[in-house]
Write an enzyme that holds these catalytic residues in place. Structure first.
Site, short mmCIF file in Angstrom:
data_model
loop_
_atom_site.label_atom_id
_atom_site.label_comp_id
_atom_site.label_asym_id
_atom_site.label_seq_id
_atom_site.Cartn_x
_atom_site.Cartn_y
_atom_site.Cartn_z
N ASP A 68 43.86 38.62 36.18
CA ASP A 68 43.73 39.86 35.42
C ASP A 68 44.66 40.92 36.00
O ASP A 68 44.99 40.90 37.19
CB ASP A 68 42.29 40.39 35.49
CG ASP A 68 41.28 39.46 34.87
OD1 ASP A 68 41.68 38.60 34.06
OD2 ASP A 68 40.09 39.59 35.20
N ARG A 69 45.06 41.87 35.17
CA ARG A 69 45.96 42.94 35.61
C ARG A 69 45.44 43.64 36.86
O ARG A 69 46.21 43.93 37.79
CB ARG A 69 46.13 43.96 34.49
CG ARG A 69 47.00 45.16 34.86
CD ARG A 69 46.98 46.21 33.78
NE ARG A 69 45.61 46.71 33.60
CZ ARG A 69 45.25 47.53 32.62
NH1 ARG A 69 46.11 47.88 31.70
NH2 ARG A 69 44.00 47.94 32.54
#
Length: 223
Positions: A68-69
């Site tokens: 995930d970012r």
């Protein structure tokens, strides 16, 4: 800029803003910072990503998996399409062990445990996942960093690889990850406290056991 793989170790930190943790003839292990997408998202405002930066150095590079970012830590990158197929097969067969470090907003009961909740996407924009009877089977092992009953730092080992699995599982049991912009109601400053700390797998090319461990993130380092 490096040509092919020449000077790769020197070029990657400069061009991609990440650390090269392992260089192999068939793959790399790099450490992604929090706040950087693994691959481009929808819209021109989400063009910047780890893989687009890496491909400026070497266009042949391909992501084997994603983070995930807002998650920092180790990512496996294939050096060509052939190695991508071999390494992706390890993930599909669940033969890659991943270890994460996280801080949660409240301590869990006990020293260690298992979260076994099927997960499904509950919302599209922003994507939110959570327990659902029709969701995909999802399993997470957790263990406290220390035996202190109030310890809020956990080691996490996902046995499945669902989207947002660790974040959604911990939120579902009432212990969302600190500074999680989606699953935590606490607006903590700084990066989300979730870090992909270690990877382990049997190399499909020379059959040796590979173990890569990163440094502790800033938020986990002793004062």
């Amino acid at each position: 800029m490096a040509s092919g793989f020449e000077g790769l170790a020197a070029a990657i930190p400069q061009l991609a803003g990440c650390s090269l943790m392992l260089e192999h003839p068939q793959y790399l292990v790099v450490e992604k910072p929090s706040g950087l997408l693994s691959q481009p998202g929808l819209g021109s405002h989400q063009n910047d990503s780890l893989i687009t930066r890496l491909q400026r150095c070497c266009p042949e590079l391909r992501l084997v998996h994603r983070l995930d970012r807002d998650t920092s830590g180790l990512i496996l990158v294939a050096r060509n399409q052939g190695s991508l197929r071999c390494l992706s097969a390890l993930f599909e067969a669940r033969q890659v062990q991943k270890l994460y470090l996280a801080d949660v907003i409240r301590p869990l009961s006990g020293r260690r445990g298992r979260i076994q909740l099927p997960l499904a996407r509950l919302q599209r924009l922003p994507p939110v996942y959570g327990p659902h009877p029709g969701g995909k089977p999802s399993f997470t092992l957790w263990r406290k960093w220390s035996p202190d009953g109030d310890c809020r730092r956990l080691w996490l080992r996902p046995l499945t690889g669902r989207s947002h699995q660790l974040r959604a599982h911990l939120a579902a049991v009432g212990a969302p990850i600190c500074a999680d912009p989606i699953y935590s109601a606490c607006n903590d400053p700084g990066p989300m406290h979730l870090h992909a700390h270690a990877l382990s797998f049997r190399d499909p090319f020379d059959h040796r056991r590979v173990r890569v461990r990163s440094e502790l993130p800033i938020w986990a380092q002793p004062d």
